[in-house]
Enzyme design. Sequence first.
Site, PDB file in Angstrom:
ATOM      1  N   HIS A 156      59.187  33.850  17.440  1.00 43.41           N
ATOM      2  CA  HIS A 156      59.267  34.011  18.887  1.00 43.41           C
ATOM      3  C   HIS A 156      59.340  32.670  19.611  1.00 43.41           C
ATOM      4  O   HIS A 156      59.746  32.625  20.773  1.00 43.41           O
ATOM      5  CB  HIS A 156      58.073  34.813  19.390  1.00 43.41           C
ATOM      6  CG  HIS A 156      58.081  36.248  18.950  1.00 43.41           C
ATOM      7  ND1 HIS A 156      58.480  37.286  19.764  1.00 43.41           N
ATOM      8  CD2 HIS A 156      57.757  36.827  17.762  1.00 43.41           C
ATOM      9  CE1 HIS A 156      58.391  38.437  19.110  1.00 43.41           C
ATOM     10  NE2 HIS A 156      57.944  38.180  17.888  1.00 43.41           N
ATOM     11  N   ASP A 364      60.902  26.593  25.684  1.00 45.40           N
ATOM     12  CA  ASP A 364      60.444  27.966  25.491  1.00 45.40           C
ATOM     13  C   ASP A 364      61.395  28.690  24.546  1.00 45.40           C
ATOM     14  O   ASP A 364      62.623  28.484  24.629  1.00 45.40           O
ATOM     15  CB  ASP A 364      60.394  28.720  26.827  1.00 45.40           C
ATOM     16  CG  ASP A 364      59.187  29.629  26.944  1.00 45.40           C
ATOM     17  OD1 ASP A 364      58.657  30.042  25.892  1.00 45.40           O
ATOM     18  OD2 ASP A 364      58.772  29.923  28.077  1.00 45.40           O
TER      19      ASP A 364
END
Length: 469
Positions: A156, A364
């Site tokens: 992730h 991110d």
Amino acid sequence: MSRLVVVSNRVAVPNQQAANTGGLAVALREALQANGGVWFGWSGKIAQRTSSQPTLTEVAPVTYATVDLGRKDHSEYYNGFANRTLWPLFHYRLDLAEFPRQNYEGYLRVNSLFAEQLRPLLGDDDDIWIHDYHMIPLASELRRLGVRQRIGFFLHTPFPALEVFLALPSHERIARSLCAYDVVGFQTMNDLRAFLDYIVNESGGEVLEDGLVKAYGRTLKAQVFPIGVEAENLARTAAHALKVPAVRRFRESQRDRAFLMGVDRLDYSKGIPERFEAFQRFLERYPAWHRQVVMVQIAPGSRAEVPEYKQIREELEARAGHLNGAFADYDWTPLRYLNKGVPRETLVGFFRLSAAALVTPLRDGMNLVAKEYVCAQSPHEPGVLILSRFAGAARELDAALLVNPFDPDGVADAIARALNMSMEERVERWEAMIKPLRENSLDAWRDSFLKALRQAPYAAPSDTPGHAP
């Protein structure tokens, strides 16, 4: 149909108040309910000693299996190697990464314990889907115990560039562990390229056709699976949220002012101090907007035991106080900073009302807030997304105002542009962004990964690639 076994750091056990029932948890639970299976992971509880066997909660057709972590294991595995080594390294913060061998050994030890406790719960035809950086060695540990079922892994977070990854003393072991999987999924093409760069230039492996990778005696598939959101559900929730009392009170409190929205877990990767600086530059350079705009930043705390997170909370409190001290008036507070969570429906309502959102992480993996913000907008009067080009979401949402979060003047100019943008341009940009979000939904992400895993034709190895010295 094969059962599904999901492994993640935290388990969303139904009817537990602490369980997070966000979109990802719902999507995984739906897959488990459709196929039957097991959801295994840490309970979130810290005990004197790590559980000798998991606690089983049966909610047919799913078994939720949770393990309490002992203090030493929690300190070395979770707070230590996972969150003070891998997390900062994967987010390009080498200045914050620590590499004590004791934490690395704790990380391997806990993954070995997890494998030993998961093994008895597995069936011969199960498909195993392991999530995120906490669990990278788990497949190699399961292989060591004789598990030959298909095992997939989804990261992730970002995967770092070769030069950054090489700073990790255990980089070779971590790479070998990834190659124990049958399918390895990444958020973006940049992450996949970084992994393949390591495979080719450091491990001496090969990149074959159709996303196949050959390394450490294994053939696996490495592919991009950008995680999505529940677009239609978010749109319905946002429309209904305007009637929520908290949202109505908030709208009334703004009078006729525009407001900017920032929502992030309290983390140094999210670029919140840099965002505050950019908002201050905006107020300095565009005084006509004084008293006409408010920035709302919601940043619930996380990982409170890790010193870096205590430091960023103190820094943000000081910056918010300084900014408001410099610009506030008796009836105008330009920055509202909330260090607590907000109910999901309320938050989506805030998204719907805001003129713009500032989603400006320094790095991110994806950033679902950006996608949720777009989905929550009115099709006729959408807000503007100001998005860091270093968020994985920028690959799909390139119609946002893309900014460099390290350039406060550039972000300040983007704020001014968003607030002055014509409604025609707002709608045009929103329509360009909502289309891929509807197509690449959370369900589509889940189904495409599981399809790739179930089509993986690779025989499990007789050796254990994660255990080379």
